[in-house]
Each structure stands twice: as structure tokens, then as C-alpha cells.
Design a protein around this motif. Structure first.
Motif, PDB file in Angstrom:
ATOM      1  N   ASP A 144       0.834  -1.201   0.000  1.00 20.58           N
ATOM      2  CA  ASP A 144       0.000   0.000   0.000  1.00 20.58           C
ATOM      3  C   ASP A 144       0.866   1.247   0.000  1.00 20.58           C
ATOM      4  OD1 ASP A 144      -2.171  -1.542   0.003  1.00 20.58           O
ATOM      5  OD2 ASP A 144      -2.682  -1.245   2.132  1.00 20.58           O
ATOM      6  N   ALA A 145       1.878   1.218   0.829  1.00 22.06           N
ATOM      7  CA  ALA A 145       2.743   2.381   0.963  1.00 22.06           C
ATOM      8  C   ALA A 145       3.431   2.695  -0.366  1.00 22.06           C
ATOM      9  CB  ALA A 145       3.769   2.139   2.060  1.00 22.06           C
ATOM     10  N   LEU A 146       3.829   1.610  -1.049  1.00 24.06           N
ATOM     11  CA  LEU A 146       4.511   1.789  -2.334  1.00 24.06           C
ATOM     12  C   LEU A 146       3.550   2.416  -3.353  1.00 24.06           C
ATOM     13  CD1 LEU A 146       7.113   1.270  -3.930  1.00 24.06           C
ATOM     14  CD2 LEU A 146       6.171  -0.957  -4.585  1.00 24.06           C
ATOM     15  N   ASP A 147       2.323   1.898  -3.414  1.00 24.11           N
ATOM     16  CA  ASP A 147       1.318   2.448  -4.339  1.00 24.11           C
ATOM     17  C   ASP A 147       1.120   3.925  -4.070  1.00 24.11           C
ATOM     18  OD1 ASP A 147       1.004   0.067  -5.548  1.00 24.11           O
ATOM     19  OD2 ASP A 147      -0.842  -0.500  -4.471  1.00 24.11           O
ATOM     20  N   GLU A 148       1.076   4.234  -2.754  1.00 22.20           N
ATOM     21  CA  GLU A 148       0.865   5.621  -2.359  1.00 22.20           C
ATOM     22  C   GLU A 148       1.971   6.519  -2.919  1.00 22.20           C
ATOM     23  OE1 GLU A 148      -1.424   8.353  -1.176  1.00 22.20           O
ATOM     24  OE2 GLU A 148      -2.003   6.279  -0.682  1.00 22.20           O
TER      25      GLU A 148
END
Lengths: 231, 147
Positions: free
Chosen positions: A199-203
Motif C-alpha cells: 500500500d505504501a509503495l502504491d501511495e
């Protein structure tokens, strides 16, 4: 030591037929007798030691008296010689010779008592050690009895019910189950962690404008404007 | 040595009740009253393993029940295995006891001086529990399921 074989017979022999209480009391009776007899041994060794110590002291003080009187008469003999009393000096010399023989004998007596005293000290020490070991043994037997009684009480709680007696195997099973659960939890937690990292990467990607923003006021407005223009 | 303070079962109950082991709920403790009181410790961190503790004169005994002899498939082979491997369990001893109901049980125990510190007693409890679980694992092939 005969007592251990007697104890073992008591602990083992009648256990099945007679039940614990009788076995226990037999073991305790044997130990009680042994402790009494060890106590009597210790007392007689202590008395003998006290006796010998008194005799030793007496003999030693007699020896020092003899030594003092030897010095005294040697002084008299020198004095007599100085005064030219040859005959008197001769008599004193004889007395001194007698005292020297007595000192020699007394020294032997003192040495003998010293050796006996040492032997009796060892005897007292060994009797004390023996008594201490027997007491510890009795304590262990008593402690074992208490623990066994408590365990029997726990066992009998299970006997009347459908509940299964708690054994070490049950505990082991429980530990294994818990370990398996923990392993599963750990795996799940790792998965979750991996997902949230994703999720953090997508963000980050969205923030950098590399992937499109999902829904924001800006793209809602853009969509509405596009709709207005097409109308 | 004799002027030092010796544990009684009741004094041990009070001290253990206040220990981290019990306060942090890794274990719960019960005092089984009787002519000779006994402590019944349930070690939650060790699969609820029950451990019995009693102080008597100069001795403290820490004991845990392994399993009834009736659960052992081949008693002679098991006894042989226990004697042959006993040294892997330092400071704990395996014994075969006959309880009042006539049933024979294997137990594991450790004895220590009643003048030991509380830390020594706690260490003995943890060591015994650890050895009991290791023994259960190591000897499990000899044990039949259920009594």
C-alpha cells in the motif's frame, strides 16, 4: 548400610497391596529408629569427648606444674653449688632426675589424650554427618509423601468425572498447538505487513504521478468539467 | 547454615504468589492444605503443566507428574530408555511412584535445600518444567494415546 535396603523394601514391597499411607509410615518408622540410634551414637561420642578433654586438660596442667618445679629445683641446685653445698646439690640433682622421669611419663599421657581427643572429634563429626543425612532423608520422604498425597487428590478429582487426567503429554500437546497457532499468527502478520508495505509503495507511486490517483476532488472536478463541455 | 532462614510451604506460597512468574500470569498457584501443605502450581506458559512443591525440614521438593505407567506401551523398554538417557535431564530425576489409589505414575522431581534463595526455587521450577516437556517430547513414542 542396612537401612537403605529396609527403606527400599518399605517403599516398594507393599506399595501395591497396602496403599501409600502404610508404606509411608513404615519408611518413617525405619528412619525414626535410625535417627534415634544415630542421635544416641552422637551423644555417647560427645560425652566421651568431654571426658577425654577434661582428662587431657588435667594431664597438661600437671605437666606444666612438673616443668615449673623442674626449673625451680634447677635454680636451687645452682644456688647450692654457688654456696659450696656439694652434698645438698647432689640431693637436689636426684630430685631433678626424678622430676625429669615424671615429665617424660606425663608427656606420654598428654600425647595419648591428645590423640584420643582428636579421634573422638572425628567420631563426633561423623555421627553429626550421619544424623544430618538421615534427617534429610526423612525430610525427603515426608516431602514426597506430601506431594504424592496432593497428586493423589488431584488424580481422584479426575477419577469421578469424565475429565481426563492431566499428564505431561497433555501439556506438550498444548504447547505444540500453541506453537502452531503462533506460527500461523506470525505468518498472517507477515502477510499483513507485506500488504501494508505494498500500500505504501502504491501511495508513493500515486504521489509521484506515476500511477493515477484513485479518487480525489481534483479528478472529480475534471470529470465534471469534461462532461459539461461535451454537452 | 542453620541460623539461615529455611522455607516452609506457607512461606514459599507467599513468596511465589508475589513472584513475577505468578504476578505476570505465566503461572497460577494454589495452596493445597493438609497435615503437610503442598503448593499446586499451574504453568500456563508450559501448556498448563501442574507442578507440586513442598518444603519439609531442610528439603524443598519440586515434582511433576509425567504419566501413569498404564499409558506406557512397553514398560521394560521404556524403563531401559529412561535409564539410558537420564543424564540429558540435568538436576531432574525420574521416579516411579505408587499413589494411594494403587496406580503407578512416572514423575519427575528435583530436590533442593530449604535454605535456597527464592531465585533458586524459581530456577528449579522452570528447569523441571522444561525437562518435563522435553521428556514428554523425547519419550512420546513409548506412550499410547489416552489412558
Amino acid at each position: 548400610m542396612a537401612v537403605w535396603s529396609k527403606l527400599m523394601t518399605a517403599l516398594r514391597g507393599n506399595a501395591n497391596m497396602l496403599g501409600e499411607a502404610i508404606v509411608d509410615s513404615q519408611a518413617m518408622v525405619i528412619l525414626d529408629q535410625e535417627i534415634r540410634s544415630a542421635g544416641a551414637d552422637l551423644n555417647s561420642a560427645k560425652h566421651a569427648l568431654a571426658d577425654i578433654m577434661a582428662k587431657h586438660r588435667l594431664a597438661a596442667s600437671k605437666l606444666s606444674e612438673l616443668n615449673a618445679s623442674l626449673t625451680q629445683y634447677e635454680g636451687y641446685a645452682l644456688e647450692a653449688l654457688e654456696k659450696g653445698e656439694e652434698g645438698l646439690a647432689q640431693e637436689v640433682a636426684l630430685k631433678i632426675a626424678n622430676i625429669e622421669i615424671e615429665i617424660q611419663q606425663q608427656q606420654e599421657t598428654v600425647n595419648h589424650y591428645a590423640k584420643s581427643e582428636q579421634d573422638l572429634r572425628y567420631a563426633v563429626q561423623s555421627a553429626e554427618g550421619n544424623l544430618k543425612r538421615l534427617r534429610q532423608q526423612a525430610d525427603t520422604v515426608k516431602a514426597t509423601e506430601s506431594v504424592q498425597r496432593a497428586q493423589a487428590a488431584v488424580v481422584s478429582r479426575y477419577a469421578g468425572s469424565n475429565a481426563k487426567l492431566q499428564t505431561a503429554m497433555d501439556s506438550l500437546e498444548r504447547i505444540k498447538t500453541k506453537q502452531a497457532e503462533n506460527a500461523a499468527k506470525m505468518a498472517a502478520a507477515q502477510e499483513l505487513a507485506a500488504e501494508s508495505q505494498g500500500d505504501a509503495l502504491d501511495e508513493k507511486l500515486r504521489a509521484a504521478g506515476i500511477t493515477p490517483e484513485k479518487t480525489s476532488a481534483a479528478n472529480v472536478l475534471a470529470r465534471l468539467k469534461a462532461k459539461q463541455q461535451s454537452n | 547454615m542453620n541460623d539461615k532462614h529455611a522455607w516452609t510451604t506457607h512461606a514459599l506460597f507467599n513468596a511465589l504468589s508475589r513472584s513475577t512468574l505468578v504476578v505476570s500470569n505465566q503461572a497460577s498457584i494454589e495452596l493445597e492444605e493438609g497435615i503437610h501443605a503442598t503448593l499446586h502450581l499451574t504453568l500456563h506458559s508450559m501448556g498448563d503443566l501442574p507442578v507440586f512443591i513442598t518444603a519439609e525440614g531442610e528439603q524443598v521438593l519440586v515434582e511433576s507428574l509425567l504419566w501413569p505407567q498404564a499409558m506406557v506401551k512397553d514398560v521394560a523398554a521404556f524403563n531401559d530408555e529412561v535409564l539410558a538417557t537420564h543424564k540429558v535431564f540435568p538436576l531432574s530425576t525420574i521416579s516411579l511412584d505408587t499413589l494411594a489409589n494403587g496406580e503407578r505414575y512416572y514423575t519427575m522431581f528435583g530436590a533442593l535445600s530449604a535454605f535456597s534463595s527464592l531465585d533458586d526455587v524459581l530456577f528449579e521450577i522452570e528447569l523441571l518444567a522444561d525437562n518435563v516437556i522435553k521428556a514428554a517430547d523425547a519419550y512420546s513414542t513409548f506412550i499410547s494415546e489416552g489412558v
